[in-house]
Design an enzyme around this catalytic site. Structure first.
Site, mmCIF file in Angstrom:
data_model
loop_
_atom_site.group_PDB
_atom_site.id
_atom_site.type_symbol
_atom_site.label_atom_id
_atom_site.label_comp_id
_atom_site.label_asym_id
_atom_site.label_seq_id
_atom_site.Cartn_x
_atom_site.Cartn_y
_atom_site.Cartn_z
ATOM 1 N N HIS A 231 6.402 3.653 -9.272
ATOM 2 C CA HIS A 231 5.756 2.433 -8.567
ATOM 3 C C HIS A 231 6.677 1.013 -8.750
ATOM 4 O O HIS A 231 6.000 0.068 -8.967
ATOM 5 C CB HIS A 231 4.338 2.326 -9.068
ATOM 6 C CG HIS A 231 3.496 3.209 -8.303
ATOM 7 N ND1 HIS A 231 3.709 4.152 -7.152
ATOM 8 C CD2 HIS A 231 2.123 3.819 -8.863
ATOM 9 C CE1 HIS A 231 2.793 4.961 -7.081
ATOM 10 N NE2 HIS A 231 1.834 4.816 -8.028
ATOM 11 N N TYR B 225 -8.090 2.619 -3.783
ATOM 12 C CA TYR B 225 -8.733 3.681 -4.236
ATOM 13 C C TYR B 225 -10.075 3.621 -3.445
ATOM 14 O O TYR B 225 -10.751 2.759 -3.637
ATOM 15 C CB TYR B 225 -9.032 3.502 -5.668
ATOM 16 C CG TYR B 225 -8.047 3.805 -6.758
ATOM 17 C CD1 TYR B 225 -6.968 2.939 -6.813
ATOM 18 C CD2 TYR B 225 -8.093 4.922 -7.368
ATOM 19 C CE1 TYR B 225 -5.825 3.184 -7.720
ATOM 20 C CE2 TYR B 225 -7.059 4.985 -8.478
ATOM 21 C CZ TYR B 225 -5.995 4.310 -8.593
ATOM 22 O OH TYR B 225 -5.085 4.673 -9.589
ATOM 23 N N ASN C 116 5.644 5.247 -5.786
ATOM 24 C CA ASN C 116 5.836 6.645 -6.264
ATOM 25 C C ASN C 116 6.908 6.996 -7.380
ATOM 26 O O ASN C 116 7.871 5.989 -7.776
ATOM 27 C CB ASN C 116 5.928 7.865 -5.365
ATOM 28 C CG ASN C 116 5.071 9.188 -5.795
ATOM 29 O OD1 ASN C 116 5.309 9.611 -7.113
ATOM 30 N ND2 ASN C 116 4.089 9.580 -5.005
ATOM 31 N N ASP D 262 -2.420 15.512 -6.954
ATOM 32 C CA ASP D 262 -1.748 14.144 -7.267
ATOM 33 C C ASP D 262 -0.437 14.613 -6.856
ATOM 34 O O ASP D 262 0.774 14.652 -7.298
ATOM 35 C CB ASP D 262 -1.518 13.803 -8.970
ATOM 36 C CG ASP D 262 -0.884 12.237 -9.030
ATOM 37 O OD1 ASP D 262 -0.422 11.730 -7.990
ATOM 38 O OD2 ASP D 262 -0.794 11.961 -10.132
ATOM 39 N N GLU E 13 -1.945 7.581 -0.316
ATOM 40 C CA GLU E 13 -0.671 6.578 -0.237
ATOM 41 C C GLU E 13 0.364 7.275 0.587
ATOM 42 O O GLU E 13 0.908 8.084 0.309
ATOM 43 C CB GLU E 13 -0.125 6.530 -1.756
ATOM 44 C CG GLU E 13 -1.069 6.368 -2.763
ATOM 45 C CD GLU E 13 -0.769 6.611 -3.947
ATOM 46 O OE1 GLU E 13 0.355 6.325 -4.579
ATOM 47 O OE2 GLU E 13 -1.413 7.434 -4.959
ATOM 48 N N HIS F 224 -2.007 1.124 -2.371
ATOM 49 C CA HIS F 224 -2.438 1.890 -3.181
ATOM 50 C C HIS F 224 -4.183 1.849 -3.560
ATOM 51 O O HIS F 224 -4.739 1.729 -4.496
ATOM 52 C CB HIS F 224 -1.950 1.838 -4.783
ATOM 53 C CG HIS F 224 -1.984 3.008 -5.474
ATOM 54 N ND1 HIS F 224 -3.005 3.639 -5.841
ATOM 55 C CD2 HIS F 224 -0.940 3.561 -6.165
ATOM 56 C CE1 HIS F 224 -2.831 4.478 -6.759
ATOM 57 N NE2 HIS F 224 -1.376 4.574 -6.789
ATOM 58 N N GLN G 62 0.527 10.515 -0.350
ATOM 59 C CA GLN G 62 0.332 11.184 -1.803
ATOM 60 C C GLN G 62 -1.160 11.282 -1.834
ATOM 61 O O GLN G 62 -1.754 10.238 -1.653
ATOM 62 C CB GLN G 62 0.755 10.207 -2.771
ATOM 63 C CG GLN G 62 0.589 10.714 -4.115
ATOM 64 C CD GLN G 62 1.795 11.683 -4.708
ATOM 65 O OE1 GLN G 62 2.532 11.876 -4.116
ATOM 66 N NE2 GLN G 62 1.641 11.991 -6.048
HETATM 67 C C1 GLA Z 1 0.196 7.494 -8.301
HETATM 68 C C2 GLA Z 1 0.769 8.509 -8.950
HETATM 69 C C3 GLA Z 1 -0.325 9.007 -9.890
HETATM 70 C C4 GLA Z 1 -0.755 7.911 -10.446
HETATM 71 C C5 GLA Z 1 -1.278 6.855 -9.826
HETATM 72 C C6 GLA Z 1 -1.497 5.403 -10.671
HETATM 73 O O1 GLA Z 1 -0.997 8.169 -7.253
HETATM 74 O O2 GLA Z 1 1.013 9.694 -7.991
HETATM 75 O O3 GLA Z 1 0.240 9.865 -10.632
HETATM 76 O O4 GLA Z 1 0.548 7.108 -11.478
HETATM 77 O O5 GLA Z 1 -0.382 6.608 -8.726
HETATM 78 O O6 GLA Z 1 -2.536 5.604 -11.569
#
Ligand code: GLA
Length: 382
Positions: free
Chosen positions: A134, A210, A108, A280, A346, A208, A318
């Protein structure tokens, strides 16, 4: 036993071994290793395929410790790959979305890409507007890790380690990091993170991945039902840096205390949603007493019946709805991933903690051990 029989058994064992090495036919309860390509510097990159006793499968590469694929059953037992990713190491070398990656040294954002420790200012690369994101330009997701297959009693384990040098991406202290991924026979992916440092530093490691519980590439995630165990979240400014406030979720689109469709309120005319382009944001987890993992979030995909529960020892999570995905990135099997075709949960210390004295501290001292656990548990419901 006749000599012929012994030979057949031996040949069978040899054949299974060879298959295990080439990864041709994943055996239940096994881990296989295969080539996944090369780093830009020409070093070989591997892919480890962990198959549990019930047939679920996690593929993890030692490049950035990315979870490349994760195959779990739906309510009728049909497997689908529920994470976004790429077919080869090249995809991860060029990736800007952190698909499946191990994020560090600081997951983050860190505001203005700097922080102070014991009166000394540390300056990081501004790789996200004015801020650091990150771990910087070449964070842990761009490193080649050393992998070791470990015996595990309840599943398949892979240990990955990396030495982040003093000064790497601006962070102080040699940091020795070890993460262990275990795919349990009960369809959980458990991640155990640990680190030690030579100098006082800050650490915040996360994964991270998805997720799309309908299967990667199967449209958007707006119909997934989400519960987050949080009464508060950390509102952000226009650079997505927390303002320092812990805001009550009550009466806001951030109230996921009861199961709610991710898309139910995502396009509301609300300041925080506009700043994030959707969700986000870091949620402040309601932790149970004690030191173990607590439930952080639960997601249900109604059509397939797949359920994901996230358990963690971390204070925050997150929740990100893939707002920056634009359908241009080519992923596994040529699939493209449009905006909001996946979500991330996250687990973490709060963003910008090094500059926010009221947030739980992300400082690691020499002699201490950073240790956190996060488990992604998969199941199904009717
Ligand atoms: C995290 C951040 C987002 C974005 C993603 C990667 O989740 O909070 O804003 O940067 O990573 O794309």
């Amino acid at each position: 036993m006749s000599r012929g029989m012994t030979l057949t058994i031996l040949t069978g064992a040899l054949l299974m071994n060879t298959l295990a090495q080439t990864g041709a036919t994943p055996q239940l309860g096994s881990t296989t290793k295969k080539s996944f390509g090369k780093t830009p510097g020409g070093q070989p990159v591997d892919l480890y395929v962990l198959t549990n006793k019930s047939g679920a499968e996690a593929a993890i590469t030692n490049y950035g410790v990315a979870v490349v694929s994760l195959k779990v059953p739906d309510r009728s037992g049909k497997l689908a790959d529920v994470v976004l990713g790429y077919d080869t190491a090249d995809g991860y070398v060029n990736d800007k979305s952190y698909f499946g990656a191990l994020v560090g040294r600081y997951g983050n954002r860190i505001g203005h890409a700097q922080f102070v420790l014991d009166g000394k200012t540390y300056t990081l690369a501004k790789n996200n507007g004015e801020n650091s994101l990150h771990g910087g330009i070449a964070g842990f997701n761009k490193a080649l890790w050393t992998a070791r297959m470990l015996p595990a009693k309840d599943g398949q384990s892979l240990e990955l380690s990396y030495l982040s040098k003093d000064g790497e991406e601006g962070f102080p202290g040699d940091l020795k990091v070890t993460v262990t991924y275990t795919l349990t026979d009960a369809n959980a992916l458990k991640i155990d993170y640990s680190a030690t440092t030579e100098k006082k530093t800050v650490v915040n490691l996360t994964n991270h991945s998805y997720f799309n519980l309908a299967g990667q590439g199967a449209g958007d995630i707006l119909g997934h039902l989400l519960t987050i165990q949080a009464d508060k979240f950390t509102p952000v400014d226009s650079g997505l840096i927390p303002t320092g406030e812990l805001r009550d979720v009550r009466g806001t689109p951030f109230d996921f205390r009861k199961s709610t469709a991710i898309g139910a309120r995502i396009d509301r005319d609300e300041e925080q949603l506009k700043l994030g382009g959707g969700y986000d944001h870091n949620f402040v987890l309601r932790r149970s007493a004690g030191v173990g993992e607590s439930l952080a979030a639960r997601v249900v995909e109604p059509a397939s019946g797949r359920v994901l529960e996230v358990w963690t020892t971390e204070p925050g999570v997150q929740f990100y709805t893939g707002n920056f995905l634009d359908g241009k990135t080519v992923g596994k099997g040529g699939t493209t991933y449009p905006k909001r075709s996946a979500f991330c949960l996250e687990t973490q210390h709060f963003p910008d903690s090094p500059n926010q004295p009221k947030f739980p501290s992300a400082v690691l001292n020499p002699g201490d051990r950073y240790h956190t656990i996060t488990t992604y548990k998969f199941s199904t419901e009717k």
